[in-house]
Scaffold this motif. Structure first.
Motif, PDB file in Angstrom:
ATOM      1  N   LEU A   5      -9.769   3.544  -0.824  1.00 41.65           N
ATOM      2  CA  LEU A   5      -8.999   2.593  -1.629  1.00 41.65           C
ATOM      3  C   LEU A   5      -8.609   1.436  -0.720  1.00 41.65           C
ATOM      4  CD1 LEU A   5      -6.631   5.217  -3.357  1.00 41.65           C
ATOM      5  CD2 LEU A   5      -8.939   4.521  -4.061  1.00 41.65           C
ATOM      6  N   VAL A 162      -9.077   5.296 -12.664  1.00 44.62           N
ATOM      7  CA  VAL A 162      -8.926   4.229 -11.670  1.00 44.62           C
ATOM      8  C   VAL A 162      -8.327   3.007 -12.343  1.00 44.62           C
ATOM      9  CG1 VAL A 162     -10.170   2.609 -10.188  1.00 44.62           C
ATOM     10  CG2 VAL A 162     -10.782   5.032 -10.162  1.00 44.62           C
ATOM     11  N   TYR A 189      -6.660  13.180 -11.626  1.00 44.52           N
ATOM     12  CA  TYR A 189      -6.303  12.326 -10.507  1.00 44.52           C
ATOM     13  C   TYR A 189      -6.210  10.881 -10.992  1.00 44.52           C
ATOM     14  CZ  TYR A 189      -7.231  16.145  -7.261  1.00 44.52           C
ATOM     15  OH  TYR A 189      -7.183  17.340  -6.586  1.00 44.52           O
ATOM     16  N   ALA A 191      -6.009   6.915  -9.291  1.00 46.84           N
ATOM     17  CA  ALA A 191      -6.032   6.015  -8.146  1.00 46.84           C
ATOM     18  C   ALA A 191      -5.659   4.612  -8.615  1.00 46.84           C
ATOM     19  CB  ALA A 191      -7.416   5.992  -7.501  1.00 46.84           C
ATOM     20  N   VAL A 193      -5.252   0.828  -7.211  1.00 46.19           N
ATOM     21  CA  VAL A 193      -5.593  -0.001  -6.054  1.00 46.19           C
ATOM     22  C   VAL A 193      -5.067  -1.410  -6.285  1.00 46.19           C
ATOM     23  CG1 VAL A 193      -7.439  -0.833  -4.557  1.00 46.19           C
ATOM     24  CG2 VAL A 193      -7.644   1.400  -5.669  1.00 46.19           C
ATOM     25  N   THR A 208      -0.704   0.728  -3.197  1.00 46.14           N
ATOM     26  CA  THR A 208      -1.929   1.430  -3.556  1.00 46.14           C
ATOM     27  C   THR A 208      -1.677   2.912  -3.365  1.00 46.14           C
ATOM     28  OG1 THR A 208      -3.431  -0.386  -3.058  1.00 46.14           O
ATOM     29  CG2 THR A 208      -4.304   1.846  -2.772  1.00 46.14           C
ATOM     30  N   SER A 209      -2.036   3.734  -4.364  1.00 46.05           N
ATOM     31  CA  SER A 209      -1.625   5.127  -4.309  1.00 46.05           C
ATOM     32  C   SER A 209      -2.593   6.042  -5.040  1.00 46.05           C
ATOM     33  CB  SER A 209      -0.209   5.278  -4.879  1.00 46.05           C
ATOM     34  OG  SER A 209      -0.091   4.642  -6.134  1.00 46.05           O
ATOM     35  N   PHE A 210      -2.410   7.347  -4.766  1.00 47.12           N
ATOM     36  CA  PHE A 210      -3.309   8.374  -5.310  1.00 47.12           C
ATOM     37  C   PHE A 210      -2.459   9.558  -5.728  1.00 47.12           C
ATOM     38  CE2 PHE A 210      -6.667  11.743  -4.634  1.00 47.12           C
ATOM     39  CZ  PHE A 210      -7.554  11.269  -5.592  1.00 47.12           C
ATOM     40  N   VAL A 230      -8.848   9.031   0.481  1.00 47.42           N
ATOM     41  CA  VAL A 230      -8.279  10.157  -0.272  1.00 47.42           C
ATOM     42  C   VAL A 230      -9.427  11.045  -0.750  1.00 47.42           C
ATOM     43  CG1 VAL A 230      -6.265   8.815  -0.985  1.00 47.42           C
ATOM     44  CG2 VAL A 230      -8.304   8.849  -2.447  1.00 47.42           C
TER      45      VAL A 230
END
Length: 253
Positions: A5, A162, A189, A191, A193, A208-210, A230
């Motif tokens: 990412l 995403v 999940y 993500a 960005v 930015t995270s997951f 990740v």
């Protein structure tokens, strides 16, 4: 599946400078990734000069990332300004590791608060894509506020959602909360960005995270340029869905 990412500070409306910045991040990473994800409007920033920077699907941006994907043997999710018949689209391209265009997603919800809808056409449908049997739902920035889109992805049992964005720091807690909610309600999940730095009007602190399918934050980067790596664990995702079969009870009313 390992995912990179890329949170970075794009040079405003300078595609060539941003290509070099992206290359510098990719070249110095030693870890092998299978997918590289970049922020919304990856090479320009969130510009309303849509016509000036619009290009065809197979244009210069595609050719650059197609070559990069082939060289590094990873897939790429990149945001472009796609030329349209009336107005351009804010578009996400999925380019595979052989440099081929696999899918494109056009932002369904232009951000009317900043007048994006005056310069960009809206997309009309959700889009999923696949990487090595991992099913992925695509979205862009402001889409995140509209859970109806993501329920369509949940019905298809996506493994990953995403969202690529230019989301300013003034509303960053909305960003964090909505990403977490999308992970929990869709048991997948997520993500997100985002970019970092400044454009002519706004500051961006990234975040930015997951998130995992239980809504746990697995990784985050704030106020710095970084390629965050990740990993999606499909076995864990399946365990969550088997233990808590909430998706079976969805009613699209």
């Amino acid at each position: 599946m390992k995912i990179g990412l890329l949170q970075y500070n794009p040079v405003w409306e300078d595609k060539d400078a941003n290509k070099q910045k992206i290359l510098s991040f990719v070249e110095k990473t030693e870890e092998k990734i299978e997918l590289l994800v970049l922020p919304e409007m990856s090479l320009t920033g969130f510009t309303m000069n849509a016509e000036q920077f619009a290009e065809g699907i197979g244009g210069d941006t595609f050719r650059f990332f197609s070559a990069l994907a082939q060289e590094k043997s990873f897939d790429v999710f990149v945001g472009i300004i796609e030329r349209g018949k009336q107005k351009p689209f804010n578009t996400l391209l999925h380019i595979n590791s052989k440099g081929k265009l696999i899918k494109l997603y056009r932002k369904v919800h232009p951000f009317s608060y900043s007048k994006e809808n005056q310069f960009y056409n809206a997309g009309s449908k959700p889009v999923t894509t696949k990487i090595k049997k991992n099913l992925i739902g695509l979205s862009i920035c402001y889409d995140l506020r509209f859970p109806e889109l993501y329920r369509k992805y949940a019905k298809k049992r996506v493994h990953l959602i995403v969202d690529i964005a230019n989301w300013p720091d003034t509303r960053i807690e909305h960003w964090r909360t909505l990403l977490k909610a999308r992970a929990i309600e869709n048991q997948c999940y997520v993500a997100g960005v985002n970019r970092v730095g400044d454009d002519p009007k706004l500051h961006y602190n990234g975040c930015t995270s997951f998130y995992d399918p239980m809504g746990n934050l697995l990784a985050e980067v704030i106020e710095e340029e970084k390629l965050l790596i990740v990993e999606l664990n499909k076995n864990y995702l399946n365990e969550v869905r088997e233990k808590f079969p909430f998706l079976d009870d969805i009613k699209m009313i």
